[in-house]
Design a protein around this motif. Structure first.
Motif, PDB file in Angstrom:
ATOM      1  N   VAL A  17       2.975  19.684 -23.908  1.00 35.96           N
ATOM      2  CA  VAL A  17       2.762  18.603 -24.867  1.00 35.96           C
ATOM      3  C   VAL A  17       1.591  17.740 -24.397  1.00 35.96           C
ATOM      4  CG1 VAL A  17       5.170  18.539 -25.643  1.00 35.96           C
ATOM      5  CG2 VAL A  17       4.470  17.180 -23.671  1.00 35.96           C
ATOM      6  N   GLU A  21       1.563  13.019 -29.081  1.00 34.85           N
ATOM      7  CA  GLU A  21       2.360  14.024 -29.792  1.00 34.85           C
ATOM      8  C   GLU A  21       3.803  13.537 -29.982  1.00 34.85           C
ATOM      9  OE1 GLU A  21       3.687  18.663 -29.063  1.00 34.85           O
ATOM     10  OE2 GLU A  21       1.905  17.899 -28.065  1.00 34.85           O
ATOM     11  N   ILE A  23       7.698  14.392 -30.238  1.00 36.86           N
ATOM     12  CA  ILE A  23       8.564  15.464 -29.741  1.00 36.86           C
ATOM     13  C   ILE A  23       9.984  15.250 -30.252  1.00 36.86           C
ATOM     14  CG2 ILE A  23       7.173  15.935 -27.702  1.00 36.86           C
ATOM     15  CD1 ILE A  23       9.291  14.415 -26.066  1.00 36.86           C
ATOM     16  N   SER A  24      10.743  16.333 -30.239  1.00 39.48           N
ATOM     17  CA  SER A  24      12.117  16.269 -30.710  1.00 39.48           C
ATOM     18  C   SER A  24      13.074  16.612 -29.575  1.00 39.48           C
ATOM     19  CB  SER A  24      12.311  17.235 -31.888  1.00 39.48           C
ATOM     20  OG  SER A  24      11.945  18.538 -31.499  1.00 39.48           O
ATOM     21  N   GLU A  25      14.327  16.262 -29.780  1.00 42.33           N
ATOM     22  CA  GLU A  25      15.356  16.546 -28.785  1.00 42.33           C
ATOM     23  C   GLU A  25      15.505  18.054 -28.636  1.00 42.33           C
ATOM     24  OE1 GLU A  25      20.024  15.429 -27.890  1.00 42.33           O
ATOM     25  OE2 GLU A  25      18.967  14.460 -29.518  1.00 42.33           O
ATOM     26  N   GLN A  27      13.296  20.034 -27.284  1.00 41.34           N
ATOM     27  CA  GLN A  27      11.984  20.681 -27.175  1.00 41.34           C
ATOM     28  C   GLN A  27      11.609  20.854 -25.709  1.00 41.34           C
ATOM     29  OE1 GLN A  27       8.932  18.721 -29.452  1.00 41.34           O
ATOM     30  NE2 GLN A  27       7.281  19.761 -28.390  1.00 41.34           N
ATOM     31  N   VAL A  28      11.124  22.042 -25.347  1.00 36.65           N
ATOM     32  CA  VAL A  28      10.650  22.275 -23.975  1.00 36.65           C
ATOM     33  C   VAL A  28       9.291  21.607 -23.838  1.00 36.65           C
ATOM     34  CG1 VAL A  28       9.973  23.990 -22.267  1.00 36.65           C
ATOM     35  CG2 VAL A  28      11.927  24.440 -23.762  1.00 36.65           C
ATOM     36  N   VAL A  29       9.156  20.708 -22.855  1.00 36.28           N
ATOM     37  CA  VAL A  29       7.936  19.915 -22.703  1.00 36.28           C
ATOM     38  C   VAL A  29       7.140  20.256 -21.442  1.00 36.28           C
ATOM     39  CG1 VAL A  29       8.739  18.000 -24.136  1.00 36.28           C
ATOM     40  CG2 VAL A  29       9.290  18.001 -21.707  1.00 36.28           C
ATOM     41  N   GLU A  42      13.573  20.353 -20.850  1.00 36.76           N
ATOM     42  CA  GLU A  42      13.728  20.014 -22.258  1.00 36.76           C
ATOM     43  C   GLU A  42      13.834  18.504 -22.423  1.00 36.76           C
ATOM     44  OE1 GLU A  42      17.127  22.030 -23.839  1.00 36.76           O
ATOM     45  OE2 GLU A  42      16.255  24.009 -23.537  1.00 36.76           O
ATOM     46  N   SER A  43      13.335  18.034 -23.545  1.00 30.43           N
ATOM     47  CA  SER A  43      13.466  16.622 -23.877  1.00 30.43           C
ATOM     48  C   SER A  43      14.881  16.350 -24.365  1.00 30.43           C
ATOM     49  CB  SER A  43      12.465  16.245 -24.970  1.00 30.43           C
ATOM     50  OG  SER A  43      12.727  14.928 -25.410  1.00 30.43           O
ATOM     51  N   VAL A  46      13.942  11.784 -28.571  1.00 26.66           N
ATOM     52  CA  VAL A  46      13.007  11.917 -29.683  1.00 26.66           C
ATOM     53  C   VAL A  46      12.019  10.768 -29.554  1.00 26.66           C
ATOM     54  CG1 VAL A  46      12.774  11.803 -32.190  1.00 26.66           C
ATOM     55  CG2 VAL A  46      14.748  12.936 -31.183  1.00 26.66           C
TER      56      VAL A  46
END
Length: 70
Positions: A17, A21, A23-25, A27-29, A42-43, A46
């Motif tokens: 990322v 940007e 990001i959502s819950e 999501q691999v960041v 992961e996140s 959000v």
């Protein structure tokens, strides 16, 4: 501010990322490498990334801040 931290010590292999940007819950960041294994971070949050605290090749310890969200 919300922060995403490292779940374990390792070397940053990929930052998936960038600043600004959304990001959502789940999501691999970031991908860390530890003991020859790739560990996806992961996140659990959000939001919008306002600061990427790590670069590829950096070594991080458990609970080090990787990303800051607003």
């Amino acid at each position: 501010m919300k922060e995403i931290t490292a779940s374990m010590a390792g070397t940053v292999l990929q930052v998936l990322v960038s600043e600004g940007e959304d990001i959502s819950e789940g999501q691999v960041v970031v991908i860390l490498e530890s003991m020859k294994m790739e560990i996806p971070i992961e996140s659990g949050l959000v939001g919008k990334i306002i600061n990427v605290k790590v670069d590829i090749g950096d070594f991080v310890n458990e609970d080090d801040v990787l990303l800051v969200l607003e």
